[in-house]
Design a protein around this motif. Structure first.
Motif, PDB file in Angstrom:
ATOM      1  N   VAL A  36       0.870  -1.177   0.000  1.00 51.18           N
ATOM      2  CA  VAL A  36       0.000   0.000   0.000  1.00 51.18           C
ATOM      3  C   VAL A  36       0.903   1.222   0.000  1.00 51.18           C
ATOM      4  O   VAL A  36       1.739   1.383   0.894  1.00 51.18           O
ATOM      5  CB  VAL A  36      -0.939   0.011   1.218  1.00 51.18           C
ATOM      6  CG1 VAL A  36      -1.734   1.325   1.255  1.00 51.18           C
ATOM      7  CG2 VAL A  36      -1.882  -1.167   1.172  1.00 51.18           C
ATOM      8  N   GLY A  37       0.711   2.056  -0.978  1.00 56.55           N
ATOM      9  CA  GLY A  37       1.585   3.211  -1.083  1.00 56.55           C
ATOM     10  C   GLY A  37       2.911   2.825  -1.728  1.00 56.55           C
ATOM     11  O   GLY A  37       3.016   1.874  -2.517  1.00 56.55           O
ATOM     12  N   ARG A  46      -5.864   4.541   2.366  1.00 54.58           N
ATOM     13  CA  ARG A  46      -5.465   3.615   1.291  1.00 54.58           C
ATOM     14  C   ARG A  46      -5.720   2.166   1.700  1.00 54.58           C
ATOM     15  O   ARG A  46      -6.165   1.347   0.902  1.00 54.58           O
ATOM     16  CB  ARG A  46      -3.989   3.802   0.948  1.00 54.58           C
ATOM     17  CG  ARG A  46      -3.694   5.061   0.150  1.00 54.58           C
ATOM     18  CD  ARG A  46      -2.217   5.084  -0.212  1.00 54.58           C
ATOM     19  NE  ARG A  46      -1.910   6.224  -1.071  1.00 54.58           N
ATOM     20  CZ  ARG A  46      -0.689   6.497  -1.552  1.00 54.58           C
ATOM     21  NH1 ARG A  46       0.321   5.690  -1.223  1.00 54.58           N
ATOM     22  NH2 ARG A  46      -0.497   7.536  -2.319  1.00 54.58           N
ATOM     23  N   VAL A  68       6.339   1.277  -1.453  1.00 44.48           N
ATOM     24  CA  VAL A  68       7.143   0.321  -0.676  1.00 44.48           C
ATOM     25  C   VAL A  68       8.270  -0.194  -1.574  1.00 44.48           C
ATOM     26  O   VAL A  68       8.000  -0.622  -2.709  1.00 44.48           O
ATOM     27  CB  VAL A  68       6.281  -0.869  -0.180  1.00 44.48           C
ATOM     28  CG1 VAL A  68       7.138  -1.835   0.620  1.00 44.48           C
ATOM     29  CG2 VAL A  68       5.122  -0.365   0.655  1.00 44.48           C
ATOM     30  N   THR A  84      -2.394   7.053   4.648  1.00 42.01           N
ATOM     31  CA  THR A  84      -2.035   5.631   4.570  1.00 42.01           C
ATOM     32  C   THR A  84      -3.203   4.767   5.025  1.00 42.01           C
ATOM     33  O   THR A  84      -3.512   3.726   4.410  1.00 42.01           O
ATOM     34  CB  THR A  84      -0.796   5.352   5.434  1.00 42.01           C
ATOM     35  OG1 THR A  84       0.286   6.166   5.004  1.00 42.01           O
ATOM     36  CG2 THR A  84      -0.404   3.888   5.355  1.00 42.01           C
ATOM     37  N   THR A  88       2.949  -1.449   4.213  1.00 40.78           N
ATOM     38  CA  THR A  88       3.109  -0.044   3.871  1.00 40.78           C
ATOM     39  C   THR A  88       4.237   0.563   4.685  1.00 40.78           C
ATOM     40  O   THR A  88       4.703  -0.028   5.674  1.00 40.78           O
ATOM     41  CB  THR A  88       1.816   0.740   4.128  1.00 40.78           C
ATOM     42  OG1 THR A  88       1.952   2.073   3.629  1.00 40.78           O
ATOM     43  CG2 THR A  88       1.483   0.767   5.619  1.00 40.78           C
ATOM     44  N   CYS A 138       5.396   4.354   6.452  1.00 40.35           N
ATOM     45  CA  CYS A 138       4.912   5.666   6.884  1.00 40.35           C
ATOM     46  C   CYS A 138       5.971   6.260   7.810  1.00 40.35           C
ATOM     47  O   CYS A 138       6.304   5.690   8.849  1.00 40.35           O
ATOM     48  CB  CYS A 138       3.568   5.538   7.622  1.00 40.35           C
ATOM     49  SG  CYS A 138       2.839   7.122   8.087  1.00 40.35           S
TER      50      CYS A 138
END
Length: 1135
Positions: A23-24, A98, A26, A95, A84, A86
């Motif tokens: 997610v996002g 998402r 990485v 985040t 993810t 962060c």
């Protein structure tokens, strides 16, 4: 569902699907590192239960495939793990949004989800959240596996609750109808109260519960539900779900029969995880019946009845696939079922039936597939064919996949992927990238297909921008497929190869591909083809020789045992490999190859040289042009060893069509090699000779076994002397420290004296001979053959009326010359030809020399010079005889000399007048000589060691006597003053002549009145006076003589053949006329006699008993005759 999962297998039906996605932003490497740790939790033992839960992880899964989760629950995404990063709390809300959006994609099927957050610290990270886990970094996450296990336990709880809910559904006839995506529109408006609809709903639900039981680890319950679902669905002709129930039944049976799995090592389950741990042990209420009432299914159907046999599994798979084939929208399900069946058949080793399933899979239409999907489909088909042992079929589909990578519809063709797939097809077509595999036995595979594939590899590597690969593959094609190429194809391939190598020359380096695959070098052992390899010895004049008595340096083979089989075997192997001659450090050495050009045009081979090991070797490369289909053609490769030791000729190197090749002998097929290991000895000097005589082209017979580098020829008369001047020059780089000269001849004709003679001291004084220096040596060539003439010459010679004793000469020429007819005169042309026979003499001068490091090791060289002499006769002795001289110590030797030449011949001897002979003329020469004392020569009783018989000893004595006589005579000849020589009587004297020429060792001296008397002296005395007679005997020999009895007998010779011995009244002895001697050393016999009348008288002194001289030569007892003239007294004459 349009995209099939080709990796599925039957045991996947018992797994729950968990999707792991980033997610996002990485990092990819970090994500897959975490993914591997998560995927390591593949099974979980449920607490307080003997059941196991199996998990299948995917990092990419299409949502549309999730819609088929009701049809087969293992396709349903029940878990989501998001990963993810962060770094700050400000990014956290975004985040979290998402993550929730990602859950919404699979929200209809998810049981539970987790978010793994890396990098966030602080207040947010410290909050306890059930669906989120915070880690400071990717390195500080040691409990990821434990967290995943907790997550899987939560999934199991939900799964078990859903299974129980479905199994205990009390809605009666209100069982919901489960549908696949494309059926929903078809069921709109149907009568839900009809019996057909209810049975369909019950059958589909029973199949769905069977899936849940299988996932929950209840294998036997799943089998019961599948059987019941099959019966219900078959009754209502619900073919799609009937196929699903049959496939579920097959999957459960496969799990039972094959606990090791069918997907291989990569995706297979552990043997322990698939064991039916709950079979017949538990009573689980709530199983569905046809009426919706709970019943004990475990007791209803036993294991043996529920589980399909291995044969039935395949039959049910076929039936299920046939039902899937009735629905065009179920193509993916049908294809995946075929793949699962093939894997099961591979375990059962039923390759032919598996190929039928795969053939069916080929023709399944999945609609419009993308190029990547086509590549994947063909690749999987290839792998499956490989799995069942259909290697060529596997290679076919792998090649189709490769061609699909560069299809014209692709904007950016994947030539690297195409090349990689083409490489993977090689084993299926019996191709290998190692050319050594093609040199063993017959060719394997279809050559036409192999050539096509190799051409495609060449093209793909060129399009990849890697010309080195193109050269390597094209070289491989030319080397391994040469026998299958037509003449036109050979020209095309070689032209292409030359074009490639003009930009990137080929070599022997190993090419390593990015994936680690290595391409071995391709030596051109067929361009040209080598049939035999032979190491050549050095020229005769340069061959080294070992001094006798010098110990070999290698004593490692010494053994105290007389025989050892191990030692003998090792020595035998060494002899088979090592050549029995040596090379010399610093000298050019040669290796001969017999080569053949198989190409239809001229082959240009450049930089061809030797490959060696063991010593430092300087190869001198050569270039050659071989005609088209030349046949066997000899090629000599040369080089210079720079150090001493053992050198091994490993092969040769070439450069053909721009490709450099190192061809090893061990890789050559059908090559005859005489050995490849040879010893290199230390450096030796080199000697070159030149002569004053012209070189000869005559082939030597005496030395036919050895090759002479040079020889000289000269023509001489018998007895002539010729000087040969030899110049020796050091043309090497090593000093010549030792020099010896020997001669060898094997002439059959008897020779007298030395044929070749020399004095080497002057040349030795110039040693050591530096490089470039020269020294001269004079060799005397003297020919002395037999001078004896033929027996048939005697009839043409006159005795001159002299009464002599003569003996014909036994001549060896009688065996060579033809007899002359008696009617022809001596001076005729026939007579001249008969005595102009030319004989050939041959000898070899051997110069043994050495120096440098080779001399230290005990090696030397020999330089030979052949000497060929044509000998013409100069004169012949046709008859020999003797006459007594006036003294008993002298005699006359009569020689009849014949001139066989065409020139005037002058013969001379010591103290004698010259004799002039015209051509073909014969005259006699009388020579007065002193008798010879032969006592110092070997006697009959003194046999020398090298003479094995008395006959040989006697011949040796005669030769020694003849040599002594010849030296005394000093007979010489000359022809017109510019040709001269010596003549020897060694071969013309026989035993009788020698006895006449011998001085008797027993010397006799007769004195009258004190004065010596000899045959040419007349002693005078007075009648009536007493005459004293003394006979002195002196024994000069080593033999003892005696006892003897001498008797003096007077007689008168009337000169008419009458001799009067009745002298009693004319001569009287004062005392006895017989003398007795016991042993002769020096004895004197004295007596006296008186003559009564005047006249000439003779005294004959002889032995009384002949037995006394037995065993002694006659010449010892040759007594002098005494001539006495009796005169009247002077006083009476005066009166």
């Amino acid at each position: 569902m349009s995209i099939p999962d080709y990796m599925q297998c039957a045991e996947d039906h018992q797994t729950v699907l968990v999707v792991v996605q980033p997610v996002g932003i990485v990092p990819e490497d970090q994500f897959f590192r975490i993914y591997k740790r998560i995927a390591s939790v593949r099974q979980l033992s449920v607490r307080d239960s003997q059941r196991l839960l199996f998990i299948r992880y995917r990092h990419h899964y299409l949502p549309e495939n999730n819609e088929w989760g009701d049809f087969q629950t293992h396709r349903k995404v029940v878990g989501l793990i998001a990963v993810t990063t962060c770094s700050s709390s400000r990014d956290w809300p975004h985040t979290a949004d998402r993550f929730h959006a990602q859950k919404e994609v699979y929200s209809s099927t998810l049981y539970d989800s987790r978010l793994l957050v890396f990098g966030l610290q602080g207040e947010i990270a410290e909050q306890s959240r059930p669906d989120m886990v915070f880690y400071p970094s990717f390195e500080e996450c040691s409990d990821v596996e434990r967290r995943v296990e907790d997550f899987v336990e939560s999934i199991f709880i939900v799964l078990e609750s859903k299974r129980l809910d479905r199994a205990t559904d009390k809605s009666g006839d209100k069982i919901p109808l489960l549908c696949v995506p494309f059926e929903k529109k078809d069921f709109v408006g149907l009568d839900t109260d009809s019996r057909h609809y209810k049975k369909r709903s019950q059958g589909r639900m029973r199949k769905h519960v069977g899936d849940l039981c299988l996932q929950a680890g209840m294998l036997q319950d799943a089998l019961v539900h599948y059987h019941m679902a099959v019966e219900l669905l078959r009754a209502v002709n619900d073919f799609l779900w009937l196929g699903g129930a049959l496939e579920g039944l097959c999957s459960a049976s496969v799990i039972f029969h094959y606990p090791g799995g069918t997907a291989g090592k990569a995706a297979g389950c552990k043997p322990s995880v698939c064991q039916p741990v709950d079979a017949g042990k538990r009573h689980r209420p709530g199983a569905l019946t046809a009426s919706g009432i709970s019943a004990d299914t475990s007791a209803e159907i036993g294991r043996a009845k529920n589980c399909l046999s291995p044969e039935d599994i395949i039959e049910k798979y076929k039936e299920a696939i046939s039902y899937y084939g009735k629905h065009k929208n179920a193509g993916v399900i049908e294809l995946e079922a075929c793949v699962k069946a093939v894997r099961v058949l591979a375990i059962q080793k039923r390759a032919r039936e598996a190929s039928e399933f795969l053939q069916n899979a080929v023709y399944i239409n999945l609609g419009q597939l993308s190029e990547e999907e086509k590549i994947q489909r063909y690749s999987i088909l290839s792998e499956l064919y490989e799995l069942i042992g259909f290697h060529r079929k596997s290679a076919f589909f792998k090649r189709v996949a490769a061609m699909q990578c560069v299809a014209p519809t692709i904007s950016e063709p994947g030539w690297r992927a195409c090349y990689k797939l083409l490489l993977e097809t090689l084993p299926g077509y019996s191709l290998s990238l190692d050319p050594k595999d093609f040199s063993k036995g017959t060719h394997r595979g279809w050559a036409a297909v192999q050539m096509r594939l190799l051409h495609e590899l060449v093209y793909a590597s060129r399009r990849m921008g890697n010309p080195a690969l193109s050269v390597r593959h094209l070289s491989f094609l030319l080397q391994t497929m040469l026998d299958f190429l037509s003449d036109q194809e050979k020209k095309e391939v070689t032209q292409s190869l030359e074009n490639y190598t003009s930009k990137c020359p080929g070599g022997m380096e190993i090419i390593t591909l990015p994936d680690g695959l290595t391409l071995p070098p391709v030596p051109f052992t067929k361009l040209p083809i080598v049939r035999s390899v032979k190491l050549l010895n050095l020229p005769v004049s340069l061959q080294p020789h070992k001094l006798k008595g010098v110990l070999e340096g290698n004593l490692s083979n010494a053994s105290p045992f007389i025989y050892s089989p191990i030692l003998m075997q090792s020595r035998g192997e060494e002899r088979c490999k090592k050549i029995d001659f040596q090379w010399v450090q610093g000298d050019v050495c040669e290796v001969q190859l017999m080569v053949y050009n198989p190409m239809p045009y001229e082959l240009r081979v450049e930089n061809m040289g030797l490959l060696t090991s063991g010593v430092e070797f300087e190869s001198l490369p050569a270039a050659l042009f071989l005609p088209a289909e030349s046949g066997l053609y000899p090629v000599t490769l040369v080089g210079v060893p720079r150090t001493a030791g053992n050198i091994t000729v490993n092969g040769y190197h070439t450069s053909v069509f721009g490709v450099s090749s190192d061809c090893l002998l061990e890789d050559l097929v059908g090559v005859k090699a005489s050995g490849c290991l040879v010893e290199v000895i230390p450096s030796l000097p080199r000697l070159q000779l030149s002569t004053s005589l012209p070189r000869s082209t005559h082939s030597s017979q005496a030395t036919s076994k050895e090759e002479l580098p040079s020889s000289v020829s000269v023509q001489l008369f018998n007895g002539e002397l010729q000087q040969l001047t030899i110049t020796l020059e050091n043309i090497g780089s090593i000093d010549i420290e030792t020099l010896e000269l020997t001669s060898k001849n094997s002439n059959k004709d008897k020779m007298f004296g030395e044929f070749l003679s020399w004095d080497l001291e002057e040349a030795v004084r110039h040693l050591p001979l530096k490089p470039g220096q020269a020294v001269t040596l004079s060799v005397s060539i003297r020919v002395k053959l037999d001078f004896s003439g033929q027996e048939n010459l005697l009839q043409d010679l006159n005795d001159d009326g002299i009464s002599v004793t003569g003996w014909p000469i036994s001549s060896p020429l009688r065996q060579v010359l033809k007899p002359r007819p008696e009617s022809k005169p001596l001076g005729s042309e026939s007579g001249k030809a008969e005595y102009s026979h030319v004989k050939s003499l041959e000898a070899v001068l051997k110069f043994k020399y050495s120096g440098g490091a080779g001399k230290v090791e005990g090696y030397y060289r020999e330089l030979s010079l052949g000497v060929h002499v044509n000998v013409e006769p100069s004169l012949f002795f046709t008859r020999v005889s003797t006459l007594p001289a006036t003294s008993t110590r002298q005699c006359h030797l009569l020689l009849d000399i014949f001139n066989p030449t065409e020139h005037e011949l002058t013969v001379s001897a010591k103290n004698n007048q010259d004799l002039v002979l015209h051509a073909s003329e014969c005259q006699r020469m009388a020579i007065q000589v002193d008798r010879f004392d032969f006592e110092s020569l070997p006697q009959a009783g003194q046999q020398t060691p090298h003479l094995s018989s008395p006959k040989q000893l006697e011949e040796e004595r005669q030769l020694a006597h003849g040599c002594q006589i010849s030296s005394k005579l000093g007979i010489c000849w000359s022809i017109i003053s510019f040709r001269h020589g010596e003549a020897s009587v060694e071969g013309v004297l026989n035993q009788l002549v020698l006895e006449h020429l011998q001085l008797a060792p027993l010397q006799w001296d007769v004195l009258l009145n004190g004065k010596p008397c000899d045959c040419d002296v007349v002693a005078e005395c007075i009648v009536g006076d007493a005459v004293t007679l003394e006979v002195k005997l002196t024994n000069l020999s080593k033999n003892s003589v005696g006892p003897l009895a001498l008797m003096v007998v007077p007689f008168q010779d009337y000169q008419n053949g009458v001799q009067n011995y009745d002298m009693d009244e004319a001569v009287t002895f004062i005392g006895s006329n017989i003398f007795c001697i016991s042993t002769v050393s020096y004895s004197v016999c004295e007596g006296a006699l008186m003559f009564l009348y005047t006249g000439d008288f003779y005294l004959n002194i002889r032995f009384q008993d002949d037995s006394a001289r037995r065993g002694l030569p006659l010449a010892w007892f040759t007594l002098p005759s005494v001539h006495i003239r009796a005169l009247d007294a002077p006083l009476q004459a005066g009166a």
